[in-house]
Write a protein that holds these residues in place. Structure first.
Motif, PDB file in Angstrom:
ATOM      1  N   PRO A 261       0.813  -1.223   0.000  1.00  0.00           N
ATOM      2  CA  PRO A 261       0.000   0.000   0.000  1.00  0.00           C
ATOM      3  C   PRO A 261       0.850   1.279   0.000  1.00  0.00           C
ATOM      4  O   PRO A 261       0.515   2.246  -0.698  1.00  0.00           O
ATOM      5  N   GLY A 262       1.934   1.291   0.742  1.00  0.00           N
ATOM      6  CA  GLY A 262       2.807   2.472   0.773  1.00  0.00           C
ATOM      7  C   GLY A 262       3.455   2.718  -0.584  1.00  0.00           C
ATOM      8  O   GLY A 262       3.534   3.859  -1.062  1.00  0.00           O
ATOM      9  N   ILE A 263       3.922   1.644  -1.208  1.00  0.00           N
ATOM     10  CA  ILE A 263       4.538   1.773  -2.545  1.00  0.00           C
ATOM     11  C   ILE A 263       3.500   2.310  -3.531  1.00  0.00           C
ATOM     12  O   ILE A 263       3.768   3.250  -4.301  1.00  0.00           O
ATOM     13  N   ARG A 264       2.292   1.728  -3.448  1.00  0.00           N
ATOM     14  CA  ARG A 264       1.225   2.161  -4.354  1.00  0.00           C
ATOM     15  C   ARG A 264       0.934   3.654  -4.183  1.00  0.00           C
ATOM     16  O   ARG A 264       0.699   4.368  -5.161  1.00  0.00           O
ATOM     17  N   ALA A 265       0.989   4.129  -2.942  1.00  0.00           N
ATOM     18  CA  ALA A 265       0.704   5.546  -2.691  1.00  0.00           C
ATOM     19  C   ALA A 265       1.724   6.432  -3.409  1.00  0.00           C
ATOM     20  O   ALA A 265       1.369   7.447  -4.014  1.00  0.00           O
ATOM     21  N   TRP A 266       2.994   6.043  -3.380  1.00  0.00           N
ATOM     22  CA  TRP A 266       4.026   6.831  -4.085  1.00  0.00           C
ATOM     23  C   TRP A 266       3.839   6.740  -5.598  1.00  0.00           C
ATOM     24  O   TRP A 266       3.946   7.748  -6.306  1.00  0.00           O
ATOM     25  N   LEU A 267       3.542   5.541  -6.080  1.00  0.00           N
ATOM     26  CA  LEU A 267       3.377   5.370  -7.535  1.00  0.00           C
ATOM     27  C   LEU A 267       2.154   6.139  -8.025  1.00  0.00           C
ATOM     28  O   LEU A 267       2.216   6.813  -9.071  1.00  0.00           O
ATOM     29  N   ASP A 268       1.063   6.064  -7.272  1.00  0.00           N
ATOM     30  CA  ASP A 268      -0.162   6.756  -7.699  1.00  0.00           C
ATOM     31  C   ASP A 268       0.074   8.260  -7.733  1.00  0.00           C
ATOM     32  O   ASP A 268      -0.380   8.950  -8.642  1.00  0.00           O
TER      33      ASP A 268
ATOM     34  N   ALA B 140       2.900   9.861  -8.181  1.00  0.00           N
ATOM     35  CA  ALA B 140       3.812  10.257  -9.265  1.00  0.00           C
ATOM     36  C   ALA B 140       3.163  10.041 -10.638  1.00  0.00           C
ATOM     37  O   ALA B 140       3.476  10.767 -11.590  1.00  0.00           O
ATOM     38  N   ALA B 141       2.284   9.060 -10.731  1.00  0.00           N
ATOM     39  CA  ALA B 141       1.550   8.767 -11.977  1.00  0.00           C
ATOM     40  C   ALA B 141       2.471   8.694 -13.196  1.00  0.00           C
ATOM     41  O   ALA B 141       2.195   9.299 -14.238  1.00  0.00           O
ATOM     42  N   LEU B 142       3.537   7.950 -13.066  1.00  0.00           N
ATOM     43  CA  LEU B 142       4.482   7.791 -14.186  1.00  0.00           C
ATOM     44  C   LEU B 142       3.979   6.694 -15.126  1.00  0.00           C
ATOM     45  O   LEU B 142       3.336   5.743 -14.678  1.00  0.00           O
ATOM     46  N   PRO B 143       4.312   6.805 -16.409  1.00  0.00           N
ATOM     47  CA  PRO B 143       3.838   5.782 -17.344  1.00  0.00           C
ATOM     48  C   PRO B 143       4.630   4.476 -17.262  1.00  0.00           C
ATOM     49  O   PRO B 143       4.202   3.462 -17.811  1.00  0.00           O
ATOM     50  N   ASN B 144       5.775   4.495 -16.585  1.00  0.00           N
ATOM     51  CA  ASN B 144       6.658   3.316 -16.598  1.00  0.00           C
ATOM     52  C   ASN B 144       6.778   2.623 -15.237  1.00  0.00           C
ATOM     53  O   ASN B 144       7.791   1.987 -14.938  1.00  0.00           O
ATOM     54  N   THR B 145       5.751   2.804 -14.378  1.00  0.00           N
ATOM     55  CA  THR B 145       5.760   2.110 -13.071  1.00  0.00           C
ATOM     56  C   THR B 145       4.466   1.318 -12.898  1.00  0.00           C
ATOM     57  O   THR B 145       3.486   1.842 -12.369  1.00  0.00           O
ATOM     58  N   PRO B 146       4.448   0.055 -13.345  1.00  0.00           N
ATOM     59  CA  PRO B 146       3.253  -0.776 -13.124  1.00  0.00           C
ATOM     60  C   PRO B 146       3.014  -0.972 -11.625  1.00  0.00           C
ATOM     61  O   PRO B 146       3.916  -0.718 -10.817  1.00  0.00           O
ATOM     62  N   PRO B 147       1.809  -1.395 -11.241  1.00  0.00           N
ATOM     63  CA  PRO B 147       1.531  -1.616  -9.817  1.00  0.00           C
ATOM     64  C   PRO B 147       2.548  -2.575  -9.198  1.00  0.00           C
ATOM     65  O   PRO B 147       3.063  -3.478  -9.872  1.00  0.00           O
ATOM     66  N   PRO B 148       2.840  -2.395  -7.908  1.00  0.00           N
ATOM     67  CA  PRO B 148       3.819  -3.280  -7.255  1.00  0.00           C
ATOM     68  C   PRO B 148       3.315  -4.706  -7.170  1.00  0.00           C
ATOM     69  O   PRO B 148       2.108  -4.940  -7.116  1.00  0.00           O
ATOM     70  N   VAL B 149       4.252  -5.657  -7.160  1.00  0.00           N
ATOM     71  CA  VAL B 149       3.858  -7.060  -6.989  1.00  0.00           C
ATOM     72  C   VAL B 149       4.385  -7.563  -5.643  1.00  0.00           C
ATOM     73  O   VAL B 149       5.435  -7.105  -5.169  1.00  0.00           O
ATOM     74  N   ALA B 150       3.633  -8.489  -5.039  1.00  0.00           N
ATOM     75  CA  ALA B 150       4.064  -9.089  -3.775  1.00  0.00           C
ATOM     76  C   ALA B 150       5.205 -10.053  -4.061  1.00  0.00           C
ATOM     77  O   ALA B 150       5.078 -10.938  -4.915  1.00  0.00           O
ATOM     78  N   LEU B 151       6.312  -9.841  -3.406  1.00  0.00           N
ATOM     79  CA  LEU B 151       7.449 -10.772  -3.550  1.00  0.00           C
ATOM     80  C   LEU B 151       8.194 -10.858  -2.228  1.00  0.00           C
ATOM     81  O   LEU B 151       8.884  -9.918  -1.817  1.00  0.00           O
ATOM     82  N   ASN B 152       7.995 -11.992  -1.550  1.00  0.00           N
ATOM     83  CA  ASN B 152       8.859 -12.352  -0.427  1.00  0.00           C
ATOM     84  C   ASN B 152       9.839 -13.357  -1.014  1.00  0.00           C
ATOM     85  O   ASN B 152       9.406 -14.368  -1.592  1.00  0.00           O
ATOM     86  N   VAL B 153      11.135 -13.107  -0.891  1.00  0.00           N
ATOM     87  CA  VAL B 153      12.099 -13.965  -1.583  1.00  0.00           C
ATOM     88  C   VAL B 153      11.982 -15.423  -1.143  1.00  0.00           C
ATOM     89  O   VAL B 153      12.424 -16.318  -1.868  1.00  0.00           O
ATOM     90  N   SER B 154      11.384 -15.668   0.032  1.00  0.00           N
ATOM     91  CA  SER B 154      11.208 -17.048   0.504  1.00  0.00           C
ATOM     92  C   SER B 154       9.985 -17.721  -0.093  1.00  0.00           C
ATOM     93  O   SER B 154       9.804 -18.935   0.085  1.00  0.00           O
ATOM     94  N   GLY B 155       9.139 -16.937  -0.770  1.00  0.00           N
ATOM     95  CA  GLY B 155       7.909 -17.490  -1.327  1.00  0.00           C
ATOM     96  C   GLY B 155       8.005 -17.705  -2.822  1.00  0.00           C
ATOM     97  O   GLY B 155       9.081 -18.000  -3.354  1.00  0.00           O
ATOM     98  N   SER B 156       6.855 -17.519  -3.501  1.00  0.00           N
ATOM     99  CA  SER B 156       6.865 -17.737  -4.953  1.00  0.00           C
ATOM    100  C   SER B 156       7.284 -16.450  -5.665  1.00  0.00           C
ATOM    101  O   SER B 156       7.014 -15.342  -5.196  1.00  0.00           O
ATOM    102  N   TRP B 157       7.929 -16.637  -6.803  1.00  0.00           N
ATOM    103  CA  TRP B 157       8.525 -15.529  -7.559  1.00  0.00           C
ATOM    104  C   TRP B 157       7.727 -15.262  -8.826  1.00  0.00           C
ATOM    105  O   TRP B 157       7.037 -16.146  -9.330  1.00  0.00           O
ATOM    106  N   PRO B 158       7.870 -14.039  -9.387  1.00  0.00           N
ATOM    107  CA  PRO B 158       7.196 -13.749 -10.658  1.00  0.00           C
ATOM    108  C   PRO B 158       7.666 -14.707 -11.741  1.00  0.00           C
ATOM    109  O   PRO B 158       8.778 -15.256 -11.674  1.00  0.00           O
ATOM    110  N   THR B 159       6.804 -14.910 -12.743  1.00  0.00           N
ATOM    111  CA  THR B 159       7.187 -15.782 -13.854  1.00  0.00           C
ATOM    112  C   THR B 159       7.790 -14.965 -14.998  1.00  0.00           C
ATOM    113  O   THR B 159       8.427 -15.520 -15.888  1.00  0.00           O
TER     114      THR B 159
END
Ligand SMILES: C[S@@+](CC[C@H](N)C(=O)[O-])C[C@H]1O[C@@H](n2cnc3c(N)ncnc32)[C@H](O)[C@@H]1O
Length: 196
Positions: free
Chosen positions: A64-71, A73-92
């Motif tokens: 939520p905090g990251i989203r607040a900064w991204l929203d 700034a409203a930049l065209p090159n910052t997609p919404p943040p993804v959940a990533l705990n390095v101990s869990g599952s990773w993006p594909t």
């Protein structure tokens, strides 16, 4: 509306880090940031490097905090943040750049090992990796302030602490990465840069 979290250190270290990113990420298309924290680095670097898609990530409670900064700034090159705990599952998805700041001394050593073990799964064949933070060299602290920082971390959580640059580089080598640069940064920090 959620209040934007603030890490004052980001304002101090963002310019020297950006200089490293301008060198090593100039020709990159998309970066995965691991442990984005507040999201302040992301909006600063993404604004300065508009040709780069900046993908933030962190543990879910940080999103939520990251989203607040991204929203904001409203930049065209910052997609919404993804959940990533390095101990869990990773993006594909795969990225041709990975960035992380001030995370390896916060993660436990097994988490650092897992991070490097999972990196090949998210990196393209020619990807670059930039990691910023305080490191030891040759098993020694680079400065008294780093020694004090390490002691402070360990008082709060014995699993945290400064990592040896050589031990981290050994993990990177196992992931098929070669150290390209170990740049000295202000306040006894380093930027470690790897490539294939
Ligand atoms: C000291 S903060 C650094 C934040 C930001 N990168 C900066 O430089 O301001 C450490 C970050 O690492 C993240 N972190 C800690 N353990 C993690 C894990 N197991 N997986 C992913 N992120 C983790 C925390 O949530 C936090 O955002």
């Amino acid at each position: 509306m959620i209040e934007r979290p603030d890490a004052p250190s980001c304002a101090r270290n963002r310019e020297p880090i950006l200089a490293v990113l301008r060198t090593h990420f100039a020709d990159r298309a998309s970066v995965l940031e691991i442990g984005s924290g507040t999201g302040q680095h992301a909006v600063y670097f993404a604004a300065a490097l508009p040709g780069l898609i900046w993908q933030t990530s962190d543990q879910s409670e940080r999103l939520p905090g990251i989203r607040a900064w991204l929203d904001d700034a409203a930049l065209p090159n910052t997609p919404p943040p993804v959940a990533l705990n390095v101990s869990g599952s990773w993006p594909t998805q795969r990225y041709d750049a990975v960035f992380s700041a001030n995370t390896l001394h916060i993660m436990s050593w097994p988490e650092v090992v897992r991070l490097f073990a999972c990196l090949p799964g998210v990196m393209t064949g020619d990807a670059r990796l930039v990691i910023y933070g305080a490191f030891n060299h040759g098993g020694r602290f680079d400065s008294e302030s780093n020694a004090a920082f390490d002691a402070w971390l360990k008082r709060n959580n014995p699993r945290q602490g400064l990592r040896d640059a050589e031990a981290v580089d050994a993990l990177a080598a196992q992931a098929g990465l070669t150290l390209i640069e170990d740049r000295s940064m202000p306040s006894n920090n380093r930027c470690l840069v790897w490539g294939r």
